[in-house]
Scaffold this motif. Structure first.
Motif, PDB file in Angstrom:
ATOM      1  N   HIS A 230       1.302   8.868  -5.970  1.00 48.70           N
ATOM      2  CA  HIS A 230       0.659   7.546  -5.998  1.00 48.70           C
ATOM      3  C   HIS A 230       0.840   6.876  -7.344  1.00 48.70           C
ATOM      4  CE1 HIS A 230      -1.546   9.342  -2.589  1.00 48.70           C
ATOM      5  NE2 HIS A 230      -1.642   8.093  -2.175  1.00 48.70           N
TER       6      HIS A 230
ATOM      7  N   SER B  62       0.390   9.654 -10.194  1.00 47.87           N
ATOM      8  CA  SER B  62      -0.225  10.947  -9.881  1.00 47.87           C
ATOM      9  C   SER B  62       0.534  11.618  -8.757  1.00 47.87           C
ATOM     10  CB  SER B  62      -1.693  10.746  -9.485  1.00 47.87           C
ATOM     11  OG  SER B  62      -1.758   9.957  -8.318  1.00 47.87           O
TER      12      SER B  62
ATOM     13  N   ASP C 191       0.841  -1.203   0.000  1.00 46.58           N
ATOM     14  CA  ASP C 191       0.000   0.000   0.000  1.00 46.58           C
ATOM     15  C   ASP C 191       0.871   1.246   0.000  1.00 46.58           C
ATOM     16  OD1 ASP C 191      -2.791  -1.091   0.363  1.00 46.58           O
ATOM     17  OD2 ASP C 191      -1.760  -2.055   2.043  1.00 46.58           O
TER      18      ASP C 191
ATOM     19  N   GLU D 248      -1.336   4.514  -9.808  1.00 44.28           N
ATOM     20  CA  GLU D 248      -2.736   4.126  -9.982  1.00 44.28           C
ATOM     21  C   GLU D 248      -2.755   2.816 -10.770  1.00 44.28           C
ATOM     22  OE1 GLU D 248      -4.914   6.223  -8.631  1.00 44.28           O
ATOM     23  OE2 GLU D 248      -3.612   7.968  -8.327  1.00 44.28           O
TER      24      GLU D 248
ATOM     25  N   ASN E 107      -4.279  -0.737 -12.553  1.00 39.81           N
ATOM     26  CA  ASN E 107      -5.446  -1.013 -13.411  1.00 39.81           C
ATOM     27  C   ASN E 107      -6.650  -1.518 -12.638  1.00 39.81           C
ATOM     28  OD1 ASN E 107      -4.193  -0.227 -15.681  1.00 39.81           O
ATOM     29  ND2 ASN E 107      -3.430  -2.283 -16.216  1.00 39.81           N
ATOM     30  N   ASN E 108      -6.376  -2.241 -11.532  1.00 42.35           N
ATOM     31  CA  ASN E 108      -7.492  -2.810 -10.772  1.00 42.35           C
ATOM     32  C   ASN E 108      -8.109  -1.797  -9.801  1.00 42.35           C
ATOM     33  OD1 ASN E 108      -5.597  -2.555  -8.815  1.00 42.35           O
ATOM     34  ND2 ASN E 108      -5.366  -4.753  -8.409  1.00 42.35           N
ATOM     35  N   GLY E 109      -7.670  -0.515  -9.923  1.00 39.71           N
ATOM     36  CA  GLY E 109      -8.262   0.526  -9.087  1.00 39.71           C
ATOM     37  C   GLY E 109      -7.524   0.742  -7.772  1.00 39.71           C
ATOM     38  N   ARG E 110      -6.567  -0.122  -7.452  1.00 44.69           N
ATOM     39  CA  ARG E 110      -5.814   0.048  -6.209  1.00 44.69           C
ATOM     40  C   ARG E 110      -4.780   1.147  -6.388  1.00 44.69           C
ATOM     41  NH1 ARG E 110      -2.132  -2.361  -3.219  1.00 44.69           N
ATOM     42  NH2 ARG E 110      -1.208  -3.543  -4.919  1.00 44.69           N
ATOM     43  N   ARG E 111      -4.462   1.851  -5.293  1.00 43.18           N
ATOM     44  CA  ARG E 111      -3.444   2.905  -5.342  1.00 43.18           C
ATOM     45  C   ARG E 111      -2.295   2.512  -4.437  1.00 43.18           C
ATOM     46  NH1 ARG E 111      -5.263   8.478  -3.529  1.00 43.18           N
ATOM     47  NH2 ARG E 111      -4.421   9.478  -5.371  1.00 43.18           N
TER      48      ARG E 111
ATOM     49  N   GLU F 287       0.206   4.431 -14.383  1.00 41.42           N
ATOM     50  CA  GLU F 287      -0.104   5.851 -14.237  1.00 41.42           C
ATOM     51  C   GLU F 287       0.394   6.369 -12.884  1.00 41.42           C
ATOM     52  OE1 GLU F 287      -3.937   8.706 -13.843  1.00 41.42           O
ATOM     53  OE2 GLU F 287      -4.288   6.733 -14.752  1.00 41.42           O
TER      54      GLU F 287
END
Ligand code: GDG
Length: 471
Positions: free
Chosen positions: A225, A214, A189, A227, A229-233, A212
């Motif tokens: 962070h 950010s 995480d 980002e 593909n599965n939406g986890r950061r 990606e």
């Protein structure tokens, strides 16, 4: 399921093995900076430490320290030790991450063992961690662990901290198993580095792999962070490690007599220059000896007025490049003493041994100049320990620009260890400054002491764990 809500995982378990004359073996906890910093958190959260106990083929049963922390050993065989520790960790990753000071070896068998050992660690952690626990993984030996654990235990909060530098993407890209390692790290995480520059290298690498990014990196907070593909950061940040500065400061102030006696043994009037390092090619010990030799050779330093004490702690002694470094260092020590020492008065005092902690502090306290010249170093705690032991603003620090500590200890005499003239200049400026400009040196030491006292190991641990909790 187990009830450990906070689990630290490191290659080494903080224990030592003692063998009595009758052969009885006992394992005792061995406190270090990391242990001291994490113990309060471990105590508060029913903590557990998972790691290898340091002896091949043998491990005690899990046991609790006096302060209630559970120590959970992971057993390594001789083949594991050779492939995972000496091989992939220390002959592949270590030189690669330290910018190829020696050439990394890419060996498929070592890689397989590295993966297997990371899998074994993951099984152990999965077995001891409570539902929803926080797991903090330490260092380059365990870079696959976050990814494996994420799959085994998606309920866990996982932090990872790298204690060594993270290289530029072009160097990292040499690694045949680069994707696997990146995937491993992305299981966390929060991924923490000592320096913003290390974190930026990691982000640049992630971008190269199409991930990606950010935000921008910052220190002791998470503003960047990845980002997925599965939406986890995945948070990425810089958390410069430090030492138990208050303890060092207090101890050294209470032992002034011991330090004076040690200095007197070396010569009351002599300026004592000190080096303390694991005997590792990254630490630049040979370069520093050469710089010292040239200063004696040209008469810029007088062998009657100065001496250099080098403590070189044995390290990774079976690896070829470490043996070579040792023989080069010892040859240089012999040569310099042969050229410049008097009978009974060496100009280089060399110890190839690990000295007890109290004695080490006495060396720090006694030394007039500390010489820290790594070609590359994640942080370098030795530099900070020296500063912490000089609460009266005495002393001077010569520090490589390529040590992570140089970002914080800006008042040191900074040098480029690849340039002998640069080491010579910094060392000479420090030695001359002690005599000609003591007030300027005191100001520099004062600023660095304040820096180290404020930014201690508790701040490091707490800032990382706060960021992990907020993820
Ligand atoms: C890695 C990174 C990063 C040394 N000799 C003796 C002894 N030591 C202790 C020192 C210091 C520690 O070992 C060495 O720490 P460093 O930070 O200087 O270097 P590495 O071992 O390479 O550590 C480094 C660190 O991880 C933490 O993240 O700073 O960049 O390479 O604490 O005091 N201790 C005793 N006797 C010795 O002879 N007792």
């Amino acid at each position: 399921m187990s009830d450990n809500n906070f689990v630290v995982v490191a290659n080494r378990l903080p224990v030592d093995l003692h063998t009595a004359p009758d052969g009885t073996r006992t394992w005792t906890p061995s406190p270090g900076g990391l242990v001291a910093a994490l113990t309060p958190v471990l105590e508060k959260h029913n903590g557990c430490w998972v790691g290898w106990p340091g002896v091949v083929g043998d491990a005690p049963e899990p046991f609790r320290t006096e302060r209630g922390v559970l120590l959970h050993p992971v057993k390594l065989s001789q083949a594991d030790f050779e492939g995972f520790y000496e091989g992939f960790s220390n002959a592949t990753l270590w030189p690669l991450y330290h910018d190829l000071i020696v050439t990394p070896v890419y060996d498929r068998d070592w890689w397989h063992v590295y993966r297997e050992v990371n899998l074994r660690f993951a099984d152990e952690v999965a077995a001891v961690a409570a539902e929803g626990a926080t797991v903090w993984i330490q260092d380059y030996q365990l870079q696959l662990l976050p990814g494996i654990l994420r799959q085994l235990r998606p309920d866990l909060t996982i932090g990872f901290f790298l204690h060594i530098p993270f290289p530029a993407p072009d160097l990292f890209a040499q690694l045949p198993w680069r994707m696997e390692l990146v995937r491993g790290l992305l299981g966390a995480d929060l991924v923490g580095f000592h320096l913003e520059a290390n974190a930026r290298n990691f982000l640049a690498l992630a971008r190269r792999f199409g991930i990606e990014v950010s935000g921008e990196v910052s220190t002791r907070e998470v503003t960047a962070h990845l980002e997925l593909n599965n939406g986890r950061r995945v948070g990425v940040g810089a958390f410069p490690i430090s030492i138990d500065a208050a303890a060092m400061n207090e101890w050294s102030a209470a032992d002034l007599g011991g330090a004076e006696r040690l200095h007197a043994d070396l010569g009351h009037e002599r300026t004592v220059i000190l080096g303390v390092d694991r005997l590792d090619y990254t630490k630049g010990i040979l370069q520093r000896l050469k710089a010292f030799e040239e200063l004696l050779d040209t008469g810029a330093l007088n062998p009657e007025d100065v001496c250099l004490v080098q403590i070189a702690t044995p390290s990774r002694e079976r690896i070829t490049s470490y043996r070579k470094t040792r023989s080069q260092v010892e040859e240089a020590v012999g040569r310099i003493n042969g050229r410049f020492a008097q009978i009974g008065a060496p100009v280089v005092h060399y110890r190839h041994t690990s000295v007890p902690k109290d004695e080490l502090r006495r060396y720090y306290r006694m030394a007039d100049v500390m010489l820290v010249t790594p070609f590359k170093d994640g942080m370098n705690l030795v530099a900070k320990e020296y500063i912490a032991c000089h609460g009266d603003d005495s002393g001077a620090l010569v520090l490589s620009e390529f040590a992570g500590a140089a970002v914080e200890l800006t008042q040191a005499y900074l040098c480029n260890p690849f340039d002998i003239e640069s080491i010579k200049k910094a060392l000479r400026d420090a030695v001359v400054g002690l005599h000609n400009q003591p007030e300027v040196l005191a100001e520099r030491m004062h600023a660095m002491h304040a820096q180290v006292m404020e930014h201690d190991v508790d701040l490091w641990a707490n800032s990382f764990l706060d960021c992990l909790e907020k993820k």
